[in-house]
Design a protein around this motif. Structure first.
Motif, PDB file in Angstrom:
ATOM      1  N   ARG A  93       0.835  -1.212   0.000  1.00  0.00           N
ATOM      2  CA  ARG A  93       0.000   0.000   0.000  1.00  0.00           C
ATOM      3  C   ARG A  93       0.866   1.257   0.000  1.00  0.00           C
ATOM      4  NH1 ARG A  93      -2.726  -0.340   4.792  1.00  0.00           N
ATOM      5  NH2 ARG A  93      -1.193   1.038   5.711  1.00  0.00           N
ATOM      6  N   ASP A  94       1.925   1.278   0.820  1.00  0.00           N
ATOM      7  CA  ASP A  94       2.831   2.424   0.856  1.00  0.00           C
ATOM      8  C   ASP A  94       3.501   2.634  -0.495  1.00  0.00           C
ATOM      9  OD1 ASP A  94       2.136   2.727   3.496  1.00  0.00           O
ATOM     10  OD2 ASP A  94       3.990   1.846   4.287  1.00  0.00           O
ATOM     11  N   HIS A  95       3.902   1.537  -1.115  1.00  0.00           N
ATOM     12  CA  HIS A  95       4.546   1.631  -2.427  1.00  0.00           C
ATOM     13  C   HIS A  95       3.561   2.171  -3.472  1.00  0.00           C
ATOM     14  CE1 HIS A  95       7.375   0.720  -5.614  1.00  0.00           C
ATOM     15  NE2 HIS A  95       6.427   0.047  -6.241  1.00  0.00           N
ATOM     16  N   GLU A  96       2.325   1.694  -3.412  1.00  0.00           N
ATOM     17  CA  GLU A  96       1.310   2.170  -4.352  1.00  0.00           C
ATOM     18  C   GLU A  96       1.055   3.665  -4.170  1.00  0.00           C
ATOM     19  OE1 GLU A  96      -3.291   1.208  -5.716  1.00  0.00           O
ATOM     20  OE2 GLU A  96      -2.381   0.089  -4.071  1.00  0.00           O
ATOM     21  N   GLU A  97       0.988   4.124  -2.925  1.00  0.00           N
ATOM     22  CA  GLU A  97       0.796   5.552  -2.659  1.00  0.00           C
ATOM     23  C   GLU A  97       1.965   6.366  -3.209  1.00  0.00           C
ATOM     24  OE1 GLU A  97       0.207   5.897   1.541  1.00  0.00           O
ATOM     25  OE2 GLU A  97      -1.821   5.038   1.460  1.00  0.00           O
ATOM     26  N   LYS A  98       3.169   5.855  -3.051  1.00  0.00           N
ATOM     27  CA  LYS A  98       4.349   6.546  -3.568  1.00  0.00           C
ATOM     28  C   LYS A  98       4.299   6.638  -5.094  1.00  0.00           C
ATOM     29  CE  LYS A  98       9.390   6.450  -3.306  1.00  0.00           C
ATOM     30  NZ  LYS A  98      10.555   5.739  -2.787  1.00  0.00           N
ATOM     31  N   VAL A  99       3.907   5.544  -5.751  1.00  0.00           N
ATOM     32  CA  VAL A  99       3.791   5.539  -7.212  1.00  0.00           C
ATOM     33  C   VAL A  99       2.732   6.540  -7.658  1.00  0.00           C
ATOM     34  CG1 VAL A  99       3.062   4.133  -9.183  1.00  0.00           C
ATOM     35  CG2 VAL A  99       4.701   3.224  -7.547  1.00  0.00           C
ATOM     36  N   LEU A 100       1.611   6.602  -6.940  1.00  0.00           N
ATOM     37  CA  LEU A 100       0.560   7.559  -7.296  1.00  0.00           C
ATOM     38  C   LEU A 100       1.033   9.004  -7.131  1.00  0.00           C
ATOM     39  CD1 LEU A 100      -2.612   5.810  -5.808  1.00  0.00           C
ATOM     40  CD2 LEU A 100      -2.007   6.091  -8.219  1.00  0.00           C
ATOM     41  N   ARG A 101       1.810   9.280  -6.077  1.00  0.00           N
ATOM     42  CA  ARG A 101       2.360  10.631  -5.895  1.00  0.00           C
ATOM     43  C   ARG A 101       3.307  10.985  -7.037  1.00  0.00           C
ATOM     44  NH1 ARG A 101       2.783   9.008  -0.463  1.00  0.00           N
ATOM     45  NH2 ARG A 101       5.005   8.616  -0.727  1.00  0.00           N
ATOM     46  N   ILE A 102       4.163  10.028  -7.420  1.00  0.00           N
ATOM     47  CA  ILE A 102       5.093  10.267  -8.527  1.00  0.00           C
ATOM     48  C   ILE A 102       4.315  10.503  -9.821  1.00  0.00           C
ATOM     49  CG2 ILE A 102       6.867   9.177  -9.967  1.00  0.00           C
ATOM     50  CD1 ILE A 102       7.907   7.837  -7.386  1.00  0.00           C
ATOM     51  N   HIS A 103       3.269   9.721 -10.050  1.00  0.00           N
ATOM     52  CA  HIS A 103       2.440   9.885 -11.241  1.00  0.00           C
ATOM     53  C   HIS A 103       1.813  11.285 -11.260  1.00  0.00           C
ATOM     54  CE1 HIS A 103      -1.298   9.418 -13.630  1.00  0.00           C
ATOM     55  NE2 HIS A 103      -0.490   8.731 -14.425  1.00  0.00           N
ATOM     56  N   HIS A 104       1.308  11.716 -10.120  1.00  0.00           N
ATOM     57  CA  HIS A 104       0.704  13.052 -10.004  1.00  0.00           C
ATOM     58  C   HIS A 104       1.744  14.136 -10.304  1.00  0.00           C
ATOM     59  CE1 HIS A 104      -1.883  16.231  -8.438  1.00  0.00           C
ATOM     60  NE2 HIS A 104      -0.855  16.642  -7.713  1.00  0.00           N
ATOM     61  N   ASP A 105       2.905  14.018  -9.698  1.00  0.00           N
ATOM     62  CA  ASP A 105       3.964  15.007  -9.926  1.00  0.00           C
ATOM     63  C   ASP A 105       4.390  15.035 -11.390  1.00  0.00           C
ATOM     64  OD1 ASP A 105       3.879  15.612  -7.263  1.00  0.00           O
ATOM     65  OD2 ASP A 105       5.690  14.488  -6.730  1.00  0.00           O
ATOM     66  N   LEU A 106       4.521  13.857 -12.001  1.00  0.00           N
ATOM     67  CA  LEU A 106       4.925  13.785 -13.408  1.00  0.00           C
ATOM     68  C   LEU A 106       3.890  14.462 -14.303  1.00  0.00           C
ATOM     69  CD1 LEU A 106       6.949  12.744 -15.485  1.00  0.00           C
ATOM     70  CD2 LEU A 106       5.699  10.593 -15.510  1.00  0.00           C
ATOM     71  N   LYS A 107       2.608  14.226 -14.000  1.00  0.00           N
ATOM     72  CA  LYS A 107       1.556  14.899 -14.773  1.00  0.00           C
ATOM     73  C   LYS A 107       1.670  16.418 -14.650  1.00  0.00           C
ATOM     74  CE  LYS A 107      -2.729  14.021 -14.043  1.00  0.00           C
ATOM     75  NZ  LYS A 107      -4.034  13.508 -13.620  1.00  0.00           N
ATOM     76  N   ASN A 108       1.924  16.898 -13.452  1.00  0.00           N
ATOM     77  CA  ASN A 108       2.061  18.342 -13.238  1.00  0.00           C
ATOM     78  C   ASN A 108       3.282  18.888 -13.984  1.00  0.00           C
ATOM     79  OD1 ASN A 108      -0.215  18.502 -11.671  1.00  0.00           O
ATOM     80  ND2 ASN A 108       0.895  18.324  -9.732  1.00  0.00           N
ATOM     81  N   HIS A 109       4.415  18.180 -13.912  1.00  0.00           N
ATOM     82  CA  HIS A 109       5.626  18.640 -14.611  1.00  0.00           C
ATOM     83  C   HIS A 109       5.400  18.679 -16.114  1.00  0.00           C
ATOM     84  CE1 HIS A 109       7.999  18.904 -11.042  1.00  0.00           C
ATOM     85  NE2 HIS A 109       7.928  17.598 -10.768  1.00  0.00           N
ATOM     86  N   LEU A 110       4.751  17.654 -16.647  1.00  0.00           N
ATOM     87  CA  LEU A 110       4.479  17.641 -18.086  1.00  0.00           C
ATOM     88  C   LEU A 110       3.531  18.776 -18.479  1.00  0.00           C
ATOM     89  CD1 LEU A 110       4.159  13.813 -18.804  1.00  0.00           C
ATOM     90  CD2 LEU A 110       6.021  15.342 -19.481  1.00  0.00           C
ATOM     91  N   GLY A 111       2.579  19.083 -17.613  1.00  0.00           N
ATOM     92  CA  GLY A 111       1.674  20.212 -17.875  1.00  0.00           C
ATOM     93  C   GLY A 111       2.422  21.523 -17.925  1.00  0.00           C
TER      94      GLY A 111
END
Length: 143
Positions: A93-111
């Motif tokens: 669960r912790d790993h999944e949350e970390k992956v989701l945070r990275i995904h969110h950050d990557l989306k923001n950076h690409l935007g």
């Protein structure tokens, strides 16, 4: 944890061996002249009967005791397995949350990059990419 099956096997064999030895001693005494007296022979026969009866009950008691010990051991192992499963579940669960945070950050950076490039600010986009690279290499957040 200790495996009680081997202990149960040895205790049962030792008990059986003692009973067999007593049987042979009794047979030897019956064949010799020691047990010519009928009272002594009856006493030895009763003793032998009670020894066999005791052997039977001890045999069954040992089985029940060691079965209970085996069940307790299995229960303790199941508890350890469950604790391990819970720990692995938390880690996943912790790993999944970390992956989701990275995904969110990557989306923001690409935007941000898309907006800079769309507005023709290529130099600022290059600077932004360099800051992201520095973050990935040094482990600090880009500004």
């Amino acid at each position: 944890m200790k495996d009680y099956r081997a202990s149960r096997k040895w205790i049962r064999w030792i008990l059986s061996a003692i009973t067999v030895i007593v049987l042979f001693l009794h047979a030897g005494l019956l064949l010799s002249s020691t047990l010519k007296n009928s009272r002594v022979a009856l006493l030895f026969a009763l003793l032998l009967f009670f020894l066999l009866l005791l052997n039977f009950f001890v045999w069954r008691a040992i089985g029940h005791v060691f079965e209970k010990l085996s069940l307790l051991q299995e229960e303790a192992l199941r508890k350890l397995q469950m604790e391990h499963i819970v720990r692995l579940s938390r880690q996943a669960r912790d790993h999944e949350e970390k992956v989701l945070r990275i995904h969110h950050d990557l989306k923001n950076h690409l935007g941000v990059l898309y907006s800079l490039l769309r507005d023709g600010q290529v130099g600022q986009a290059g600077d932004y990419v360099n800051r992201i690279r520095a973050f990935l290499e040094e482990g600090r957040a880009p500004k």
